[in-house]
Scaffold this active site. Sequence first.
Site, mmCIF file in Angstrom:
data_model
loop_
_atom_site.group_PDB
_atom_site.id
_atom_site.type_symbol
_atom_site.label_atom_id
_atom_site.label_comp_id
_atom_site.label_asym_id
_atom_site.label_seq_id
_atom_site.Cartn_x
_atom_site.Cartn_y
_atom_site.Cartn_z
ATOM 1 N N ASP A 1 37.211 48.267 41.915
ATOM 2 C CA ASP A 1 36.307 48.632 43.048
ATOM 3 C C ASP A 1 36.764 49.661 43.841
ATOM 4 O OD1 ASP A 1 34.073 48.429 44.661
ATOM 5 O OD2 ASP A 1 35.382 47.594 46.287
ATOM 6 N N ASP B 1 37.278 43.506 46.796
ATOM 7 C CA ASP B 1 37.389 43.123 48.042
ATOM 8 C C ASP B 1 36.168 42.458 48.627
ATOM 9 O OD1 ASP B 1 36.258 45.674 48.535
ATOM 10 O OD2 ASP B 1 37.186 45.660 50.618
ATOM 11 N N ASP C 1 32.091 42.093 44.866
ATOM 12 C CA ASP C 1 32.780 42.076 43.696
ATOM 13 C C ASP C 1 32.972 40.644 43.122
ATOM 14 O OD1 ASP C 1 33.265 44.824 43.942
ATOM 15 O OD2 ASP C 1 34.513 44.398 45.663
#
Length: 808
Positions: free
Chosen positions: A510, A701, A705
């Site tokens: 990410d 995080d 996700d």
Amino acid sequence: MTAVANRLAEPACAHCGLPVPAGRSVSTGDAFCCAGCEIVHAAIAEHGLERFYDLRGESDRIAAPAHPTARPYTELDDPAFQRVHVQVTADGFACAALYLEDLQCAACIWLVESAPRCIAGVREIRVDLGRGRADVMWDPRTTTLSAVARYLDRIGHVPHPYRGLDRDRQRRGEDRTLLVKLGVAGAAMGNLMLLAVALYAGLFDGMSGADTSFFRWASMAVAIPALGYAATPFFRTALGALRAGRLHLDLPLSIGITAGLGWGAANVIRGTGEIYFDSLAMLVFLLLVSRWVVLRHQRRASSAAELLLALTPSRARRIDATGVVDVPIEAIVPGDHLRVLVGDVIPVDGVIIEGVSALDVGLLTGESRPADVRPGDAVHAGTANLAGPLVIEATAVGEATRVGALVASIEALSAHKAPIERLVDRIAGTFVMVVALASVLTLLGWSFVAPALAAEHAMALLIVTCPCALALATPLAVTVALGRAARRGILVKGADALERLATPGTMFVDKTGTLTAGRLAVVSWRGDLDAAELAAAVEAGSDHPIARAIRAYAASSHVATEIREELGRGISALVAGRKILVGAPPWVRAQATSRPVIEGWIAELAERGETPIVIAVDGVPVAVAGLADPIRDDARAAVVALIELGWRVEILSGDDQRVVQRIAGALGVPSTRAHGGVSPEGKVFAVTSARAHGPVVMVGDGVNDAAAMTAATAGIAVSGAAEIAIEVADVYLRSPSITAIAATLAGARATLDTIRRNLRFSLVYNVAAGTLAITGVIHPLIAAILMPLSSLTVLASSLRSRAFRGPS
């Protein structure tokens, strides 16, 4: 040098020890860095708890200012909240668990647990420092939970409802049961070793038949009930595996333990033959110790309800006929009107009916830039209100919100995520068949040579090949690796996680908060540098993320007047007699002259994926600031290290595609592997599609996700991750440096190498011991030496592991 000297001369805060800023008055003889520390210090002194500072000492200085909130906490007394979170004992006392912020040391525990001396009606408060949990017991006829919460807030420990009570209760029961079994196995091992020493001594110096018989019967009296109870975890797992049609390592262990206890007892009753109670006791004890240590590293699972509480507030401001009332989230129903202030997290899904603001929606989408909202726009639980107060109408609450649906999908993915078949379990199947076949052949072979010894030698083979070293090969290597990793700030949840990470494949990373800092900052400046100071003065009183970014970029000594802010557009003010405009290009164009150079800079920054902000002075644009989420300093080194380890690195982000391409170019990731504008559902699809071609790791995080982490072969949550991402991840990095990702993968590979080496040692031992048993030369003294020697060899091999070696 002068600045350093001045800083050393600054007085220290009487509460937290930080330097006191210049200009703060010292009225009572004590200096404080902020109003929060002054309030907390006064509350501690008011209740006669100054001993707190003596207990804390200089080495335990808090080094962070206090943040009391002065909230009334009336929602804690609401019947809807108390139905869920409060229990009443038989003698009329109420009990509840609270999570306390800023618990640092033993002095903090003493301070909180002194509450019964300071609040009438509080019976006791027990603090668990590791969990940040306080169990409160009070008399509801004398005081209220809100009064206790206000007291805790005033002494510097802001309380929240504790999450995960059911989970903690279940864990305590499991831990207590395992510890009892561990204690029984340890006591049995100590006593059986003493009895065995006497029997082994009798082999050399001679011992009367009566004494020998006594020690053998005493050993059996200790071993059978103690080990039969302590070894039940292995028996239960073996039976479960058989019912499921699988062969688990606990099966040969259970066979060996049962055969050893049964044949030893038969030999005691017959008065002849060998007993192996001492070796079996040591085996059971060591296995339970290793399982306990590994279990302590695996405590991360949560139910959907607990995860949901971790994402959304526990209270809301409901608007009713009497005004605005704080109520627990359990009391909110669709149709209620709620007030959401600046800085609040939106507690429900709803529609804005009043107010304009900017929301941080990164929790759900990964978008680093705030989203402007106005009446009629939909908002979601878990997003943060950044700019202006809002009134929203609730449309969905709890599990019906988008966050709730996402949590439910995470649990569904977890339920369908097949566990990796561990290497040692694959070996166990072959091991069971080989040992069983060898035992039958030994029985048949010795039946022709010496029928009276056939059963003795067959049972001896089953006992000495009990896979103690094989069973310890994985847990010892994993225990050493997990301990070293934890000291480096890498929290790994167990052996399965390490095995999942050891084989290279595709790694999706990410962007927001992982490769970048997760906040807006000025990364480019075009034009007059002096304009930065003027812009900072204009933005001095704004809470908008863009204002915070400009203030962080430039300091200003000027004072702005006649400030006018238009949310989503810009802000204007008078600074040093000049009119300053700071805002979006269309808004500034409408009030200032056009300049081709400025338009060129705007186009350049926008093309690079940055947000252009124009600064105009007296109607003339003079500068353009480019705002973006800055790349972490160590991100490029981390990506290079991952590629060198054999991983295919791809960026998967909910942010704008242009932004993602810019980040990819800076990190050396090909543009074909940089994907922007991906929703949480899209991330899950990308991960599941890639799993068809090999192992997949998802690094992130945020809540957006979490589902992808669950769908991946393994998930890694970076420092500062949302609580739900930490819960579903296999690895959590406490350090803000993402180079720890490469260290984690290298450590996982080294751990797997150590496990394989341990397995080779254990197989060599089993071949040697089995050969001695088959040939009939096994001796109780030889068995007593070989069994612990094999375990010690595996322990030494595990300690030599290269996994996670490095500074703490």
